[in-house]
Scaffold this motif. Structure first.
Motif: not given
Length: 530
Positions: A306-310, A357-362, A368-372, A396-401
């Motif tokens: 997920a980090l790599s994809l983002a 795909r990064a968001k789905a894997l994350y 999640s936004a509640d548990r970053p 990483w912040r903008d795509v995944l939080g």
């Protein structure tokens, strides 16, 4: 992300305001070289980074060396031959070799130096690159005595190496670990044998002074076998940890050439410096490492992917690095004859597809936004690295939080923390080629040595490396190396970002500075314009 990119571009433009560099006001007796961070050591057998390698290649010479274009040429060995099976190499030393203190240098001393390099207490970080040398691994592990190492001196002018498999030994012998070290000084002074007045070398220069965190001064070694052809009398390696400050020193006339160039718009740099700007292909890969021996990355390939994809590599190389770097989806750069690099399975996807795909894997990894995810990102002091870290953290912040805490460390501290794998999470990694060989970019992941900063441990990868080593054709060897690289990428062992370019500013009065794949520029090949 737009704000980060805009801020970075503003910083780049601010760096480019000054006028072109004026002529140096000093006499041409001394070459002023930018050299990046303070060298971690001048013990040739313990050197593991570019900044110490640059200096050591002036202070020492191995059996084999390189010319200004990076071609292998005789060093202290005037010639060599290899047996038909590729496992026995014989090197014939030049006649009349001397150390910088005037004492004779012969083959038994070269052999004794190799034994010291592979002794367990030396802990040479590049010893694992010599795994083809008979008994090298067992000697370094303390299972066999140093005398069991596959190197011998039948007489005063011959050094014979015995290998367990065929390998490109001459290229490896250009590395600092293969330089002969003057053992009487090591025995008398221990770790302090590298100080001025104590360091005895055999290269084109000798160490005159070392001011920590400032510079190292070298002067021509009159006892070097080719001293008559060394043009520049004195060289000063300047510590230039901050690339922007290094550029300003060049512009002010304090440096003849720089170790690197900070990220700036290429057209601005070309307009300002013209032919003094040297950009060329370079065998170097920049990637981010993750500590795979501890949470949150241990046994968590989904999070690593997920980090790599983002990361938007196109945006990173266009707006943040900006000096010809190529987006990387593998760990081995192009330009190695006969080798085709592996790529991540999603290399041809759009960035929008990657981020989905990064968001789905994350989410699948439990965040999640509640548990970053909260993580630390370590990098050594450097303007390019700081800008890269800011940009990646923003992505990483903008795509995944993801919440990222950046940790900037002085080079020696950073190296130790990275090697120990105790407090590191994400860190600045990468590899600059030691030899023109794909295996050189992969080998560190194959054991638990000091260069395996991630702690990657996978039998399937080691099996592929072993099959590459046992291959009897170059085609088969490259195929197994490709499979090994693909295994690393499939396992998300690291996050590839981009492939380097070599970038320097070189003053017009310096001649002999040639682009080469490993970006090595020994001072002996440089000269002043008449």
């Amino acid at each position: 992300m737009r704000l980060i990119v805009a801020a970075l571009l503003f910083l780049c433009s601010a760096d480019a305001v000054a006028q072109a560099a004026p002529p140096l006001q000093q006499e041409h007796a001394q070459l002023e070289r930018g050299n990046g961070p303070e060298p971690s050591t001048l013990d040739a057998h313990r050197c593991q980074e570019v900044s110490c390698g640059n200096v050591l290649r002036d202070l020492y010479e191995g059996l084999v060396t390189e010319d200004s274009a990076g071609r292998l040429i005789p060093g202290i060995a005037e010639r060599w031959e290899v047996s038909a099976d590729g496992r026995t190499w014989t090197f014939h030393l030049r006649e009349g070799l001397r150390w910088s203190n005037g004492e004779p240098l012969d083959a038994p001393q070269v052999v004794a130096s190799f034994r010291r390099a592979f002794a367990p207490k030396t802990a040479a970080p590049f010893a694992e690159l010599f795994d083809a040398l008979s008994n090298a691994q067992a000697v370094q592990a303390g299972k066999l005595a140093p005398e069991a190492l596959g190197v011998a001196a039948p007489d005063a002018r011959r050094v014979v190496f015995t290998l367990s498999r065929s390998a490109a030994l001459p290229a490896l012998l250009t590395l600092p670990i293969a330089f002969p070290v003057y053992l009487p000084a090591v025995e008398k002074y221990g770790a302090q044998h590298t100080l001025p007045g104590r360091l005895v070398g055999n290269g084109a220069y000798r160490l005159l002074a070392w001011t920590p965190q400032a510079n190292l001064t070298l002067e021509r070694n009159a006892r070097f076998h080719d001293a008559a052809n060394v043009s520049i009398q004195r060289v000063r390696f300047q510590v230039t940890e901050d690339a922007s400050a290094e550029l300003q020193r060049f512009a002010a006339g304090d440096l003849h050439f720089t170790e690197t160039v900070p990220p700036q718009p290429l057209d601005v740099l070309r307009k300002r410096f013209g032919a003094q700007l040297r950009i060329s292909p370079y065998l170097g890969a920049f990637w981010l490492g993750m500590n795979l021996s501890k949470p949150p990355f241990r046994n968590n390939p989904a999070l690593r992917e997920a980090l790599s994809l983002a990361v938007d590599r196109d945006k990173l190389t266009r707006y943040v690095t900006g000096l010809g770097e190529q987006p990387a989806y593998g760990l081995v750069p192009s330009g190695i004859p006969g080798y085709t690099g592996a790529r991540t399975p999603w290399a041809d996807a759009t960035q929008a597809q990657r981020e989905a795909r990064a968001k789905a894997l994350y989410r699948a990894a439990g965040y999640s936004a509640d548990r970053p995810l909260v993580l630390e990102f370590r990098y050594n002091t450097s303007t390019p690295h700081r800008r890269m870290a800011l940009a990646v953290a923003s992505m990483w912040r903008d795509v995944l939080g993801v919440q990222v805490r950046l940790r900037n460390e002085e080079w020696k501290v950073f190296v130790q923390n990275r090697k120990q794998r105790v407090i590191t999470q994400v860190f600045r990694g990468g590899w600059v080629g030691d030899v023109v060989d794909a295996r050189n970019f992969l080998a560190a992941f194959g054991n638990d040595g000091p260069l395996n900063w991630t702690g990657y441990d996978e039998p399937g990868f080691r099996e592929r490396l072993a099959k590459a080593d046992a291959a009897n054709t170059e085609t088969a060897r490259n195929a197994w190396l490709h499979a090994a690289e693909q295994k690393l990428l499939n396992d998300q062992a690291a996050i590839p970002l981009y492939f380097y370019t070599s970038k320097h500013l070189v003053r017009a009065e310096v001649l002999g500075f040639e682009a080469n794949p490993l970006d090595r520029h020994a001072s002996r090949w440089l000269r002043w314009r008449d």
